[in-house]
Design an enzyme around this catalytic site. Sequence first.
Site, PDB file in Angstrom:
ATOM      1  N   CYS A  45       0.837  -1.216   0.000  1.00  0.00           N
ATOM      2  CA  CYS A  45       0.000   0.000   0.000  1.00  0.00           C
ATOM      3  C   CYS A  45       0.867   1.259   0.000  1.00  0.00           C
ATOM      4  O   CYS A  45       0.539   2.250  -0.659  1.00  0.00           O
ATOM      5  CB  CYS A  45      -0.880   0.049   1.245  1.00  0.00           C
ATOM      6  SG  CYS A  45      -2.010  -1.319   1.386  1.00  0.00           S
TER       7      CYS A  45
HETATM    8  C1  BEZ Z   1       0.606  -4.744   1.895  1.00  0.00           C
HETATM    9  O1  BEZ Z   1       0.133  -3.641   1.609  1.00  0.00           O
HETATM   10  O2  BEZ Z   1       1.787  -4.962   1.769  1.00  0.00           O
HETATM   11  C2  BEZ Z   1      -0.287  -5.843   2.391  1.00  0.00           C
HETATM   12  C3  BEZ Z   1      -1.415  -5.555   3.117  1.00  0.00           C
HETATM   13  C4  BEZ Z   1      -2.205  -6.594   3.600  1.00  0.00           C
HETATM   14  C5  BEZ Z   1      -1.858  -7.905   3.322  1.00  0.00           C
HETATM   15  C6  BEZ Z   1      -0.727  -8.176   2.557  1.00  0.00           C
HETATM   16  C7  BEZ Z   1       0.066  -7.147   2.079  1.00  0.00           C
END
Ligand code: BEZ
Length: 212
Positions: A45
């Site tokens: 994100c």
């Molecule tokens: C991420 O943004 O890296 C992420 C968020 C939730 C689960 C897996 C990855």
Amino acid sequence: MAIRLGDPAPDFEVKTTDGPIRFHDWIGSGWAILFSHPKDFTPVCTTELGAVAKLKPEFDKRNVKVIGLSVDKVEDHTKWAKDIEETQGAKLNFPLIDDHDRKVSGLYDMIHPNASETFTVRSVFVIGPDKKVKLTITYPASTGRNFDEILRVIDSLQLTANYQVATPVNWKDGEDVIIVTAVSNEEAKGKFPKGWKELKPYLRVTPQPNRN
Ligand code: BEZ
């Protein structure tokens, strides 16, 4: 209830990093993209939000407002924004919705319980000036989205809305487009002065109308 193409985009009132908004009023008369993030302070994100901040001039050029959502509070979003700027070299320049109560995630069916009970999936909704949903995309949490592709789809959607053309497989901005079958050859003469190539009566190819 899942949201399908052509459905009205649900309206809502929320807190964001840019203050409170009512969604439809915030969209105004242009286009909008609403996209979800599973959680604050997560790696994928963080990269996505930096990338969208860098692309903001491209969205502005197309009269598209962008708004993100994450299932945390605005105070967390604000702290996270500092990490985004530090690691991605781009300041958050669009609002991020506080969806700690999952209100908007629920309205837009962004939580898929068989993927995760608590995090949202990576949803994208493109909303047109008529406040109807023009595109939905769903990615898993572990895969960052391709925002160049989202810009490409917006270019296609806007060409369809403005010129009654569709775009062929793997089309890129500047390439030839297809005259929709609802336009007769008689009408096409007025609409497409550069002419067209008729490969089949249902497959008529013309230069992209908003290019010289
Ligand atoms: C991420 O943004 O890296 C992420 C968020 C939730 C689960 C897996 C990855």
